[in-house]
Design a protein around this motif. Structure first.
Motif, PDB file in Angstrom:
ATOM      1  N   LYS A 136      30.375  41.874  60.758  1.00 60.43           N
ATOM      2  CA  LYS A 136      31.399  40.004  61.043  1.00 60.43           C
ATOM      3  C   LYS A 136      30.661  38.894  60.230  1.00 60.43           C
ATOM      4  O   LYS A 136      29.633  39.448  59.876  1.00 60.43           O
ATOM      5  N   TYR A 137      30.606  38.490  59.584  1.00 64.75           N
ATOM      6  CA  TYR A 137      30.890  37.111  58.885  1.00 64.75           C
ATOM      7  C   TYR A 137      31.122  35.256  59.808  1.00 64.75           C
ATOM      8  O   TYR A 137      32.039  35.432  60.307  1.00 64.75           O
ATOM      9  N   ASN A 138      29.853  34.979  60.473  1.00 65.73           N
ATOM     10  CA  ASN A 138      29.811  34.162  60.586  1.00 65.73           C
ATOM     11  C   ASN A 138      29.481  33.354  59.997  1.00 65.73           C
ATOM     12  O   ASN A 138      29.017  32.972  59.942  1.00 65.73           O
ATOM     13  N   PHE A 139      30.105  32.300  60.120  1.00 66.68           N
ATOM     14  CA  PHE A 139      30.574  30.766  58.936  1.00 66.68           C
ATOM     15  C   PHE A 139      29.642  29.562  59.368  1.00 66.68           C
ATOM     16  O   PHE A 139      29.581  29.917  60.823  1.00 66.68           O
ATOM     17  N   PRO A 140      28.880  28.886  58.221  1.00 68.19           N
ATOM     18  CA  PRO A 140      28.462  28.340  59.027  1.00 68.19           C
ATOM     19  C   PRO A 140      29.055  26.845  59.535  1.00 68.19           C
ATOM     20  O   PRO A 140      30.247  26.947  59.588  1.00 68.19           O
ATOM     21  N   ASN A 141      28.371  26.466  61.596  1.00 62.30           N
ATOM     22  CA  ASN A 141      29.230  25.612  61.702  1.00 62.30           C
ATOM     23  C   ASN A 141      30.679  24.398  60.939  1.00 62.30           C
ATOM     24  O   ASN A 141      29.038  23.564  60.554  1.00 62.30           O
ATOM     25  N   LEU A 142      31.040  24.499  61.429  1.00 64.71           N
ATOM     26  CA  LEU A 142      32.234  23.445  60.614  1.00 64.71           C
ATOM     27  C   LEU A 142      32.586  22.318  61.613  1.00 64.71           C
ATOM     28  O   LEU A 142      33.205  22.032  61.769  1.00 64.71           O
ATOM     29  N   GLY A 143      31.267  20.839  62.075  1.00 63.06           N
ATOM     30  CA  GLY A 143      31.342  20.035  62.814  1.00 63.06           C
ATOM     31  C   GLY A 143      30.835  21.262  64.214  1.00 63.06           C
ATOM     32  O   GLY A 143      29.888  21.669  64.458  1.00 63.06           O
ATOM     33  N   GLU A 144      32.371  20.380  64.948  1.00 58.51           N
ATOM     34  CA  GLU A 144      31.907  21.855  66.364  1.00 58.51           C
ATOM     35  C   GLU A 144      33.220  23.169  66.137  1.00 58.51           C
ATOM     36  O   GLU A 144      32.481  24.198  67.361  1.00 58.51           O
ATOM     37  N   TRP A 145      32.850  23.427  65.285  1.00 59.46           N
ATOM     38  CA  TRP A 145      33.829  24.367  65.219  1.00 59.46           C
ATOM     39  C   TRP A 145      32.624  25.466  64.844  1.00 59.46           C
ATOM     40  O   TRP A 145      32.358  25.835  63.601  1.00 59.46           O
ATOM     41  N   GLN A 146      33.281  26.917  64.925  1.00 59.32           N
ATOM     42  CA  GLN A 146      32.554  28.039  64.502  1.00 59.32           C
ATOM     43  C   GLN A 146      33.437  28.966  64.083  1.00 59.32           C
ATOM     44  O   GLN A 146      34.325  29.557  65.076  1.00 59.32           O
ATOM     45  N   PRO A 147      34.106  30.031  62.936  1.00 60.58           N
ATOM     46  CA  PRO A 147      34.769  30.390  63.104  1.00 60.58           C
ATOM     47  C   PRO A 147      34.043  31.824  62.334  1.00 60.58           C
ATOM     48  O   PRO A 147      32.666  31.234  61.855  1.00 60.58           O
ATOM     49  N   ALA A 148      35.291  33.161  62.180  1.00 58.56           N
ATOM     50  CA  ALA A 148      34.373  33.617  62.135  1.00 58.56           C
ATOM     51  C   ALA A 148      35.045  35.033  61.780  1.00 58.56           C
ATOM     52  O   ALA A 148      36.050  34.978  62.715  1.00 58.56           O
TER      53      ALA A 148
END
Length: 766
Positions: A415-427
């Motif tokens: 799994k890769y958790n991307f750096p937070n894009l503001g309040e969004w958390q993509p994975a």
């Protein structure tokens, strides 16, 4: 597939040194204080689970987390006895000398931190219905195994075969519909069998997370009904070494269980070792002991790893070995167990600890490499695991097994958790498994087979001030090849090549609609490919009193479930209310139709007639709910209540689904006085009312309701090495004779265990 695994390993660890040198090392400092008095709180524990980092506060309430990244957002958790658990998302790069105010509360664990999702979160930002059970409650439950220890959780029950074997059921779904996770990897131990329990050392669990409802989005096939996530302890802070010895004794079946653990942290080099042993004779009820229902178990497990600023990498390994007696027949008309000559088996013989014929001999090897690499502000989480499950069943001879199955499983989870894009958390994530199963005995139940499956998902979460929303999609593909087999001129299995694929999705929210009141909702689809027994079984299933025949034309199961929950947490009262509706398409279940039987020739020349169970499909509905209300009128007195109900409907005929647990109500009064010189003292009395199960399938029978009385007490002594805990737990104290609807021994007239008192002690050292 094996080559793919090897290449992934090589690529990852060629890149490993780059990660190590590229990450800036930092320390994160803070202070924990009383929210009202503003005074420091020494001895509070601070965790960052995603980094496996832990420390505690000094006399001034200050703490330092060492060897952590210089930047990145992580969920920090603070626990202290007598205070509400606190969690907050911290930015290691911008927040310094953080001051954390803890509020005094009689409900210490009101804020539950969930780790079985792509992003660690608290219960206020998690839309799934999740329950956690800590190590102390697991130990004090008096359970004979790990699933038995959590079977009273609302919405959770068990298919039991005596005291040794328990299979988890979540909201009426079990077997390959509930996934068990251990060391971050899915448990693979022939879960299709009624008398196949999970292969986990009961003492190794520091916490269990129970995800109720479809978790296929995050875990793939076999998580259609939920997930049991077994989580080991975090290692100590750098420079700390400790150990513990735990031991229990239970009066009903003479179960003696002991475990020795050592662990340490040498500047980020972490390690743990554990050895456990259990031994029991047959369980009993009233004045009867069930012959050959005892078991013994010997487990070894350990962990070596690194906790550094770039993250962590832990290699865990275990060997689980058990011998379990199988009961062939129930009591006679007089309630006595007799031998082959018709003589009554005396109590002294029934209480022999040596396991007799027939019995299971199980050995399960597991190795898992669990890592989290910090890449800038992102995280790459990986789990690579190998498991070997060797299952032997001895019937006529203790030297030559009749059934001998060897299942090898290779699993990966990236799994890769991307750096937070503001309040969004993509994975994003990719998961897969390759399996190979071989028969080596002279009896057969399932064919040799191999399977290969892979899944990929995209997950997105957005946090708000008072809640969060999440959504995701997933694709799965699975291929299973069953092998043709002829034996002594008889066709046992016909070969097959089946493929299954599915798109899954999930959408959920959690929102604090008022102070301390959180509303949750989730809509999710699930997926499960048929297991090997459902597709290809053809043989006598020892220990289940039946002959099973599979169907290679079965389709995959899919589901659509809606959950709605309401949670309220105040100073002196908490309540939770959850309702769900689950529609399953192509639901697979075994049934004995038209009273079909099969004659079976025993080696002594006798003929045994067994009911034939065939696997069929239908569309099904399951709906129900759980409720809990806990009153804390005064700090030392707790009144805890819970209710759970599940109804299963076969949509083809509007009749009941098989193997649905009965509704139940549990009530417990717990008194926690302050005793000078002692800590964590408690006295508890509990009553569990299980209702009559009047809805049952055509081959089942009604199960009457019953009431069980439990009680217990315990305390702790503070020592230089930590807390020495002692406890006593009493179950079924009125020695009630009863059948649980999901007991595998019910059809042959064997009651569930009678009165049982468990004495326990846990001693810290080093």
């Amino acid at each position: 597939m094996k080559r793919v695994h090897l290449l992934l390993f090589i690529a990852l660890y060629l890149f490993f040194p780059v990660l190590s040198f590229a990450t800036e090392v930092a320390q994160f400092r803070g202070k924990v204080i009383d929210a009202d008095m503003k005074s420091p709180l020494p001895g509070a524990t601070i965790y960052i689970t995603d980094l496996k980092a832990i420390t505690s506060t000094n006399e001034q309430g200050e703490f330092i987390l060492k060897n952590v990244p210089a930047k990145g957002k992580f969920l920090l958790e603070v626990r202290f006895v007598g205070y509400k658990t606190y969690s907050v998302l911290v930015d290691l790069g911008s927040q310094h000398n953080l001051v954390i105010p803890l509020s005094a509360s009689v409900i210490e664990s009101a804020e539950v931190v969930i780790t079985g999702t792509p992003f660690s979160s608290n219960n206020k930002t998690n839309s799934l219905s999740v329950v956690t059970v800590g190590k102390t409650k697991l130990a004090q439950s008096g359970g004979t195994n790990l699933i038995d220890a959590i079977a009273k959780i609302p919405g959770v029950s068990q298919v039991s075969t005596g005291g040794a074997i328990s299979k988890p059921i979540i909201r009426g779904l079990g077997y390959n519909r509930v996934l068990t996770m251990v060391d971050g990897a899915r448990e693979e131990a022939q879960q299709w069998g009624d008398e196949h329990g999970i292969q986990v050392d009961q003492f190794s669990a520091a916490r269990i997370e129970i995800l109720k409802g479809p978790a296929s989005l995050l875990y793939g096939s076999d998580a259609l009904g939920g997930v049991i996530n077994v989580i080991d302890d975090l290692v100590p802070a750098p420079g700390v070494y400790n150990g513990a010895f735990s031991s229990t004794y239970s009066t009903n079946n003479g179960l003696s269980a002991s475990s020795l653990m050592l662990q340490g942290n040498d500047d980020g080099f972490v390690y743990r070792g554990r050895a456990s042993y259990k031994n029991a004779y047959g369980f009993g009820y009233k004045n009867t002991t069930v012959p050959n229902s005892g078991f013994n178990e010997l487990d070894f497990n350990g962990m070596l790893g690194l906790n550094k600023s770039w993250g962590y990498s832990h290699l865990s390994f275990s060997r689980f070995h058990t011998n379990i007696g199988l009961v062939e027949n129930g009591p006679n008309a007089d309630g006595n167990f007799v031998n082959e000559d018709g003589d009554v088996i005396p109590q002294s013989e029934a209480k022999e600890r040596a396991v007799g014929l027939p019995f299971q001999n199980l050995t399960h090897y597991r190795a898992a490499l669990n890592s989290n690499f910090i890449l800038g502000k992102g995280q790459l989480k990986t789990v690579f695991a190998f498991q070997s499950n060797i299952r032997k069943e001895f019937e006529e001879s203790a030297q030559e097994p009749g059934l001998n199955l060897n299942l090898k499983s290779y699993t990966y989870d990236v799994k890769y958790n991307f750096p937070n894009l503001g309040e969004w958390q993509p994975a994003v994530g990719v998961q897969g498994m390759y399996q190979n199963n071989v028969n080596s005995g002279e009896e057969f139940l399932i064919p040799d087979y191999n399977s290969n499956n892979i899944g990929a998902f995209v997950y997105l979460k957005r946090n708000f001030t008072k809640g969060a929303i999440n959504a995701g999609v997933r694709y799965d593909y699975k291929k299973m090849n069953g092998k043709d087999l002829s034996f002594n001129g008889e066709q046992i299995f016909n070969g097959f090549n089946n493929e299954f694929s599915n798109m899954s999705g999930s959408l959920g929210f959690a929102f604090e609609v008022a102070k301390n009141l959180v509303l949750k909702g989730n809509a999710g689809s699930g997926f499960r490919a048929p297991n090997i027994a459902e597709l290809g079984a053809n043989g006598r299933h020892e220990g289940t009193f039946r002959y099973e025949i599979g169907n290679s034309n079965l389709k995959q199961e899919t589901s659509l479930q809606f959950d709605l929950g309401l949670e309220y947490t105040a100073e002196q009262v908490t309540f939770g209310l959850n309702a769900y509706a689950n529609r399953i398409f192509n639901y697979i279940y075994p049934g004995n139709f038209n009273n079909e039987t099969m004659p079976f020739d025993n080696e002594d020349g006798s003929v045994e007639t067994l009911p034939v169970y065939r696997y069929v499909q239908t569309n099904a509905d399951l709906f129900g709910g759980e409720a809990s209300v806990d009153f804390h009128i005064v700090k030392s007195l707790h009144f805890e209540n819970s209710f759970s109900y599940t109804k299963g409907v076969n949509r083809a005929n509007d009749e009941a689904l098989p193997f649905i647990p009965a509704a139940s109500i549990s009530n417990e009064i717990r008194f926690e006085p302050n005793v000078k010189g002692l800590a964590d003292t408690y006295f508890k009395v509990g009553v569990t009312n299980t209702f009559k199960q009047a809805r049952f399938d055509s081959f089942e029978t009604q199960t009457n309701g019953y009431t069980l009385l439990d009680a217990g007490f315990g305390t702790s002594f503070n020592t230089d090495k930590g807390k020495l805990n002692v406890w006593v737990t009493g179950q079924n104290l009125l020695n009630k004779e009863y059948y649980n609807h999901l007991s595998r021994y019910k059809p042959v007239g064997i009651y569930n265990p009678g009165r049982n008192v468990t004495f326990g002690i846990s001693v810290p050292f080093l």
